[in-house]
Design a protein around this motif. Structure first.
Motif, PDB file in Angstrom:
ATOM      1  N   UNK A   1       4.724   3.460  36.789  1.00  0.00           N
ATOM      2  CA  UNK A   1       3.985   2.629  37.760  1.00  0.00           C
ATOM      3  C   UNK A   1       2.481   2.765  37.565  1.00  0.00           C
ATOM      4  N   UNK A   2       1.812   1.632  37.470  1.00  0.00           N
ATOM      5  CA  UNK A   2       0.366   1.628  37.333  1.00  0.00           C
ATOM      6  C   UNK A   2      -0.152   1.979  35.965  1.00  0.00           C
ATOM      7  N   UNK A   3       0.745   2.161  35.006  1.00  0.00           N
ATOM      8  CA  UNK A   3       0.331   2.523  33.654  1.00  0.00           C
ATOM      9  C   UNK A   3       0.781   1.462  32.655  1.00  0.00           C
ATOM     10  N   UNK A   4       0.135   1.451  31.499  1.00  0.00           N
ATOM     11  CA  UNK A   4       0.541   0.533  30.448  1.00  0.00           C
ATOM     12  C   UNK A   4       1.821   1.021  29.776  1.00  0.00           C
ATOM     13  N   UNK A   5       2.504   0.090  29.159  1.00  0.00           N
ATOM     14  CA  UNK A   5       3.702   0.452  28.419  1.00  0.00           C
ATOM     15  C   UNK A   5       3.336   1.358  27.254  1.00  0.00           C
ATOM     16  N   UNK A   6       4.167   2.360  27.028  1.00  0.00           N
ATOM     17  CA  UNK A   6       3.904   3.375  26.005  1.00  0.00           C
ATOM     18  C   UNK A   6       5.071   3.424  25.019  1.00  0.00           C
ATOM     19  N   UNK A   7       4.754   3.474  23.744  1.00  0.00           N
ATOM     20  CA  UNK A   7       5.779   3.664  22.732  1.00  0.00           C
ATOM     21  C   UNK A   7       6.215   5.109  22.690  1.00  0.00           C
ATOM     22  N   UNK A   8       7.506   5.353  22.796  1.00  0.00           N
ATOM     23  CA  UNK A   8       8.037   6.707  22.875  1.00  0.00           C
ATOM     24  C   UNK A   8       8.580   7.178  21.536  1.00  0.00           C
ATOM     25  N   UNK A   9       9.429   6.348  20.931  1.00  0.00           N
ATOM     26  CA  UNK A   9      10.096   6.759  19.702  1.00  0.00           C
ATOM     27  C   UNK A   9      10.664   5.530  19.012  1.00  0.00           C
ATOM     28  N   UNK A  10      10.859   5.637  17.693  1.00  0.00           N
ATOM     29  CA  UNK A  10      11.531   4.558  16.970  1.00  0.00           C
ATOM     30  C   UNK A  10      12.301   5.147  15.795  1.00  0.00           C
ATOM     31  N   UNK A  11      13.222   4.325  15.283  1.00  0.00           N
ATOM     32  CA  UNK A  11      14.053   4.741  14.163  1.00  0.00           C
ATOM     33  C   UNK A  11      14.239   3.552  13.223  1.00  0.00           C
ATOM     34  N   UNK A  12      14.161   3.820  11.938  1.00  0.00           N
ATOM     35  CA  UNK A  12      14.250   2.741  10.960  1.00  0.00           C
ATOM     36  C   UNK A  12      15.704   2.397  10.647  1.00  0.00           C
ATOM     37  N   UNK A  13      15.891   1.203  10.110  1.00  0.00           N
ATOM     38  CA  UNK A  13      17.228   0.751   9.726  1.00  0.00           C
ATOM     39  C   UNK A  13      17.622   1.275   8.353  1.00  0.00           C
ATOM     40  N   UNK A  14      16.638   1.559   7.515  1.00  0.00           N
ATOM     41  CA  UNK A  14      16.934   1.869   6.117  1.00  0.00           C
ATOM     42  C   UNK A  14      17.387   3.312   5.906  1.00  0.00           C
ATOM     43  N   UNK A  15      16.540   4.261   6.303  1.00  0.00           N
ATOM     44  CA  UNK A  15      16.876   5.662   6.036  1.00  0.00           C
ATOM     45  C   UNK A  15      16.939   6.523   7.296  1.00  0.00           C
ATOM     46  N   UNK A  16      16.855   5.863   8.448  1.00  0.00           N
ATOM     47  CA  UNK A  16      16.940   6.620   9.697  1.00  0.00           C
ATOM     48  C   UNK A  16      15.717   7.457   9.994  1.00  0.00           C
ATOM     49  N   UNK A  17      14.615   7.187   9.294  1.00  0.00           N
ATOM     50  CA  UNK A  17      13.393   7.928   9.584  1.00  0.00           C
ATOM     51  C   UNK A  17      12.923   7.608  10.995  1.00  0.00           C
ATOM     52  N   UNK A  18      12.241   8.551  11.589  1.00  0.00           N
ATOM     53  CA  UNK A  18      11.901   8.443  13.006  1.00  0.00           C
ATOM     54  C   UNK A  18      10.423   8.697  13.261  1.00  0.00           C
ATOM     55  N   UNK A  19      10.019   8.275  14.434  1.00  0.00           N
ATOM     56  CA  UNK A  19       8.659   8.543  14.934  1.00  0.00           C
ATOM     57  C   UNK A  19       8.794   8.967  16.393  1.00  0.00           C
ATOM     58  N   UNK A  20       7.952   9.902  16.799  1.00  0.00           N
ATOM     59  CA  UNK A  20       7.908  10.321  18.199  1.00  0.00           C
ATOM     60  C   UNK A  20       6.457  10.388  18.668  1.00  0.00           C
ATOM     61  N   UNK A  21       6.225   9.920  19.865  1.00  0.00           N
ATOM     62  CA  UNK A  21       4.914  10.116  20.474  1.00  0.00           C
ATOM     63  C   UNK A  21       4.708  11.615  20.699  1.00  0.00           C
ATOM     64  N   UNK A  22       3.472  12.042  20.641  1.00  0.00           N
ATOM     65  CA  UNK A  22       3.180  13.462  20.822  1.00  0.00           C
ATOM     66  C   UNK A  22       3.702  13.992  22.150  1.00  0.00           C
ATOM     67  N   UNK A  23       3.692  13.138  23.153  1.00  0.00           N
ATOM     68  CA  UNK A  23       4.091  13.566  24.494  1.00  0.00           C
ATOM     69  C   UNK A  23       5.568  13.927  24.595  1.00  0.00           C
ATOM     70  N   UNK A  24       6.385  13.473  23.637  1.00  0.00           N
ATOM     71  CA  UNK A  24       7.825  13.738  23.712  1.00  0.00           C
ATOM     72  C   UNK A  24       8.354  14.509  22.507  1.00  0.00           C
ATOM     73  N   UNK A  25       7.496  14.744  21.545  1.00  0.00           N
ATOM     74  CA  UNK A  25       7.921  15.410  20.317  1.00  0.00           C
ATOM     75  C   UNK A  25       8.510  16.784  20.630  1.00  0.00           C
ATOM     76  N   UNK A  26       9.652  17.053  20.043  1.00  0.00           N
ATOM     77  CA  UNK A  26      10.319  18.322  20.273  1.00  0.00           C
ATOM     78  C   UNK A  26      11.244  18.322  21.479  1.00  0.00           C
ATOM     79  N   UNK A  27      11.160  17.287  22.299  1.00  0.00           N
ATOM     80  CA  UNK A  27      12.013  17.207  23.500  1.00  0.00           C
ATOM     81  C   UNK A  27      12.985  16.033  23.437  1.00  0.00           C
ATOM     82  N   UNK A  28      12.559  14.935  22.823  1.00  0.00           N
ATOM     83  CA  UNK A  28      13.394  13.732  22.751  1.00  0.00           C
ATOM     84  C   UNK A  28      13.920  13.574  21.324  1.00  0.00           C
TER      85      UNK A  28
END
Length: 128
Positions: A41-68
């Protein structure tokens, strides 16, 4: 009908866990990179994580890294977001999204591209 449907949200105490699911229908998730976003609420949308279709490589926002942990099960046409050690600051509506990136393109996932399909969102509330 093309659709993404999130589920698994709810109320959890700090330190708890939730597993969000993102079920696709009307298209094959194999050919898409998948992203999870959230908006508090009251905040902009934030990208949390993503995963690729090719090799399953991933990205995590610093705020969730190690937890999600993001994953996908192409056989079930479903993606997941496992959320552990939840904090009050993780409270938000969580959305999954898909962008066309067939595996042969071998494009790593990115939170900054325009996603083609979006789910309706699922509420995650972390509170004691």
């Amino acid at each position: 009908q093309v659709q993404l449907v999130e589920s698994g949200g709810g109320l959890v105490q700090p330190g708890g866990s939730l597993r969000l699911s993102c079920a696709a229908s009307g298209f094959t998730l194999n050919y898409y990179n998948i992203g999870w976003f959230r908006q508090a609420p009251g905040k902009e949308r934030e990208g949390v994580s993503c995963i690729s279709s090719s090799d399953g490589s991933t990205y995590y926002a610093d705020s969730v890294k190690g937890r999600f942990t993001i994953s996908r099960d192409n056989a079930k046409n479903t993606a997941y977001l496992q959320m552990n050690s939840l904090k009050v600051g993780d409270t938000a509506v969580y959305y999954c999204a898909a962008v066309w990136r067939p595996p042969w393109v071998q494009d790593p996932c990115s939170m900054g591209v325009r996603y083609d399909y979006w789910g309706q969102g699922t509420q995650v509330t972390v509170s004691s």
